[in-house]
Design a protein around this motif. Structure first.
Motif, PDB file in Angstrom:
ATOM      1  N   ALA A 126       0.888  -1.289  -0.132  1.00 60.38           N
ATOM      2  CA  ALA A 126      -0.112   0.120   0.143  1.00 60.38           C
ATOM      3  C   ALA A 126       0.631   1.273   0.050  1.00 60.38           C
ATOM      4  O   ALA A 126       0.448   2.201  -0.627  1.00 60.38           O
ATOM      5  CB  ALA A 126      -0.928  -0.015   1.262  1.00 60.38           C
ATOM      6  N   THR A 127       1.930   1.059   0.818  1.00 57.16           N
ATOM      7  CA  THR A 127       2.787   2.313   0.910  1.00 57.16           C
ATOM      8  C   THR A 127       3.661   2.581  -0.548  1.00 57.16           C
ATOM      9  O   THR A 127       3.749   3.705  -0.917  1.00 57.16           O
ATOM     10  CB  THR A 127       3.872   2.100   1.791  1.00 57.16           C
ATOM     11  N   THR A 128       3.840   1.639  -1.234  1.00 54.08           N
ATOM     12  CA  THR A 128       4.331   1.728  -2.452  1.00 54.08           C
ATOM     13  C   THR A 128       3.365   2.398  -3.514  1.00 54.08           C
ATOM     14  O   THR A 128       3.849   3.360  -4.587  1.00 54.08           O
ATOM     15  CB  THR A 128       5.086   0.419  -3.287  1.00 54.08           C
ATOM     16  N   ARG A 129       2.331   2.360  -3.361  1.00 51.43           N
ATOM     17  CA  ARG A 129       1.347   2.627  -4.181  1.00 51.43           C
ATOM     18  C   ARG A 129       0.826   4.144  -3.727  1.00 51.43           C
ATOM     19  O   ARG A 129       0.555   4.996  -4.917  1.00 51.43           O
ATOM     20  CB  ARG A 129      -0.013   1.744  -4.208  1.00 51.43           C
ATOM     21  N   HIS A 130       0.755   4.410  -2.518  1.00 54.09           N
ATOM     22  CA  HIS A 130      -0.134   5.642  -2.100  1.00 54.09           C
ATOM     23  C   HIS A 130       0.808   6.622  -1.613  1.00 54.09           C
ATOM     24  O   HIS A 130       0.309   7.678  -1.134  1.00 54.09           O
ATOM     25  CB  HIS A 130      -1.255   5.252  -1.209  1.00 54.09           C
ATOM     26  N   ASP A 131       1.828   6.274  -1.003  1.00 53.74           N
ATOM     27  CA  ASP A 131       2.789   7.314  -0.158  1.00 53.74           C
ATOM     28  C   ASP A 131       3.005   8.587  -1.305  1.00 53.74           C
ATOM     29  O   ASP A 131       3.591   8.426  -2.155  1.00 53.74           O
ATOM     30  CB  ASP A 131       3.866   6.585   0.426  1.00 53.74           C
ATOM     31  N   PRO A 132       2.849   9.778  -0.599  1.00 53.00           N
ATOM     32  CA  PRO A 132       3.098  10.975  -1.489  1.00 53.00           C
ATOM     33  C   PRO A 132       4.718  11.217  -1.692  1.00 53.00           C
ATOM     34  O   PRO A 132       5.236  12.050  -2.456  1.00 53.00           O
ATOM     35  CB  PRO A 132       2.565  12.053  -0.671  1.00 53.00           C
ATOM     36  N   GLU A 133       5.477  10.756  -0.722  1.00 49.03           N
ATOM     37  CA  GLU A 133       6.834  10.680  -0.649  1.00 49.03           C
ATOM     38  C   GLU A 133       7.775   9.583  -1.529  1.00 49.03           C
ATOM     39  O   GLU A 133       7.470   8.467  -0.959  1.00 49.03           O
ATOM     40  CB  GLU A 133       7.316  10.733   0.612  1.00 49.03           C
ATOM     41  N   MET A 134       8.416  10.213  -2.593  1.00 51.60           N
ATOM     42  CA  MET A 134       9.160   9.047  -3.548  1.00 51.60           C
ATOM     43  C   MET A 134      10.207   8.370  -2.502  1.00 51.60           C
ATOM     44  O   MET A 134      10.283   7.326  -2.780  1.00 51.60           O
ATOM     45  CB  MET A 134      10.115  10.074  -4.287  1.00 51.60           C
ATOM     46  N   GLY A 139      12.047   3.244  -0.005  1.00 55.62           N
ATOM     47  CA  GLY A 139      12.380   2.299   1.010  1.00 55.62           C
ATOM     48  C   GLY A 139      11.237   1.196   1.305  1.00 55.62           C
ATOM     49  O   GLY A 139      11.775   0.294   1.822  1.00 55.62           O
ATOM     50  N   ALA A 140      10.002   1.325   0.923  1.00 56.21           N
ATOM     51  CA  ALA A 140       9.076   0.368   1.024  1.00 56.21           C
ATOM     52  C   ALA A 140       9.314  -0.813  -0.062  1.00 56.21           C
ATOM     53  O   ALA A 140       9.322  -2.137   0.343  1.00 56.21           O
ATOM     54  CB  ALA A 140       7.649   0.737   0.725  1.00 56.21           C
ATOM     55  N   MET A 141       9.914  -0.420  -1.094  1.00 54.00           N
ATOM     56  CA  MET A 141      10.316  -1.576  -2.229  1.00 54.00           C
ATOM     57  C   MET A 141      11.424  -2.190  -1.711  1.00 54.00           C
ATOM     58  O   MET A 141      11.538  -3.347  -2.021  1.00 54.00           O
ATOM     59  CB  MET A 141      10.523  -0.942  -3.692  1.00 54.00           C
ATOM     60  N   ASP A 142      12.242  -1.586  -1.020  1.00 53.41           N
ATOM     61  CA  ASP A 142      13.582  -2.134  -0.580  1.00 53.41           C
ATOM     62  C   ASP A 142      13.170  -3.220   0.462  1.00 53.41           C
ATOM     63  O   ASP A 142      13.593  -4.289   0.663  1.00 53.41           O
ATOM     64  CB  ASP A 142      14.601  -1.052   0.190  1.00 53.41           C
ATOM     65  N   ALA A 173      11.695  -0.193  -8.455  1.00 56.63           N
ATOM     66  CA  ALA A 173      10.654  -1.387  -8.874  1.00 56.63           C
ATOM     67  C   ALA A 173      11.453  -2.217  -9.701  1.00 56.63           C
ATOM     68  O   ALA A 173      11.153  -3.559  -9.689  1.00 56.63           O
ATOM     69  CB  ALA A 173       9.605  -0.535  -9.788  1.00 56.63           C
ATOM     70  N   TYR A 174      12.425  -1.886 -10.592  1.00 55.66           N
ATOM     71  CA  TYR A 174      13.275  -2.724 -11.360  1.00 55.66           C
ATOM     72  C   TYR A 174      14.147  -3.693 -10.474  1.00 55.66           C
ATOM     73  O   TYR A 174      14.157  -5.041 -10.607  1.00 55.66           O
ATOM     74  CB  TYR A 174      14.273  -2.182 -12.209  1.00 55.66           C
ATOM     75  N   GLY A 175      14.516  -3.135  -9.443  1.00 53.98           N
ATOM     76  CA  GLY A 175      15.203  -3.999  -8.278  1.00 53.98           C
ATOM     77  C   GLY A 175      14.261  -4.966  -7.546  1.00 53.98           C
ATOM     78  O   GLY A 175      14.861  -6.232  -7.308  1.00 53.98           O
ATOM     79  N   VAL A 176      13.174  -4.550  -7.437  1.00 51.83           N
ATOM     80  CA  VAL A 176      12.239  -5.642  -6.689  1.00 51.83           C
ATOM     81  C   VAL A 176      11.877  -6.535  -7.544  1.00 51.83           C
ATOM     82  O   VAL A 176      12.046  -8.005  -7.282  1.00 51.83           O
ATOM     83  CB  VAL A 176      10.824  -4.858  -6.349  1.00 51.83           C
TER      84      VAL A 176
END
Length: 298
Positions: A126-134, A139-142, A173-176
């Motif tokens: 949810a954080t990767t989708r909606h957080d306003p901070e890049m 960080g969520a993806m990591d 995203a590529y890293g994930v």
């Protein structure tokens, strides 16, 4: 003296006194401020399962309005009794805080837990989708990569981020996808499509490196992708297969399908691969006659 309440690493040769720490857990109720409570939680963490009696007090502290204390408590519960239901709930709650720094700190803590942070996966997506901070989204993806669990929702969330046209987020995203591309066909195909659609040559090379690394670890996903219904994805997969010298002697179907492809480069690639394949049996001149004779468009 709460200054004495510190992790084992800071207590030098002093013996552990679990009873002392258990008495200090009264601070989770009313005795001390959040800073002292956090030190108690850290100290209890060093005992691991031995500090199981402190779990009720830690869960009480996890209801605190202090985000930093919640983070320390969540880690303590996870280290002491990882099977505790919703052990990381106090820390996951921090991902909803308005202060971006608190959200980032929560992500750093979750990342440090690695696979033990699996409970947080839905909220991380949810954080990767909606957080306003890049930076928070990255960080969520990591964290997702370090948790190491892949499902359809993980792949979908990464593809949604790639559609956002933010190069920094795209790289995350590529890293994930790369982390899972040697065990998820969907991740592998998503990287192939990303490589095809990316306008930047340097980034395409990086994605290609990710794919090659995945194949070098395990070529199972590449084998599956050469049968991909999407002809463009199949073509990219065949190019990789050709680079890695994959043996198609028992499965000529992908190459034969490519002989009728609308893309002339795909037809040429399939033709050359079949000639090489049959040339080992009949000799190259005969193989060229057999393949080119039956595929006048190549």
């Amino acid at each position: 003296n709460t200054n004495a309440v510190q992790p084992a690493a800071g207590r030098r040769a002093m013996p552990f006194r679990p009873d002392f720490y258990y008495q200090m857990t009264g601070s989770f109720d009313y005795d001390f401020g959040a800073s002292a409570q956090s030190r108690v939680a850290d100290a209890l963490t060093t005992f691991g399962p031995e500090a199981g009696e402190a779990i009720p007090f830690l869960l009480l502290a996890g209801q605190s309005t202090d985000a930093n204390l919640r983070a320390h408590v969540a880690v303590a519960v996870q280290k002491i009794a990882p099977s505790t239901p919703a052990a990381l709930a106090p820390l996951i709650r921090n991902l909803d805080e308005k202060d971006a720094q608190i959200r980032r700190q929560a992500l750093w803590t979750l990342a440090s837990l690695g696979t033990n942070a699996a409970e947080a996966l839905p909220m991380l997506l949810a954080t990767t989708r909606h957080d306003p901070e890049m930076e928070v989204r990255k960080g969520a993806m990591d964290c997702i990569s370090k948790i190491g669990r892949v499902n359809d929702d993980v792949i979908q969330a990464m593809n949604e981020n790639l559609a956002g046209n933010n190069s920094s987020v795209d790289y995350a995203a590529y890293g994930v996808l790369a982390a899972f591309s040697d065990r998820s066909k969907e991740a592998f195909v998503s990287l192939i499509k990303a490589m095809r659609n990316c306008p930047d040559g340097e980034t395409r090379q990086q994605i290609k490196y990710y794919l090659q690394s995945a194949v070098s670890r395990d070529n199972t996903m590449l084998n599956k992708c050469v049968f991909e219904a999407d002809p463009d994805a199949r073509y990219e997969a065949l190019q990789l297969a050709d680079q890695f010298g994959m043996d198609f002697s028992d499965s000529r179907a992908p190459l034969q399908m490519m002989l009728r492809d609308k893309n002339p480069e795909a037809r040429i690639l399939a033709t050359n691969m079949l000639i090489q394949l049959d040339g080992a049996i009949y000799g190259r001149p005969v193989a060229e006659l057999l393949i080119r004779g039956g595929n006048l468009n190549a």
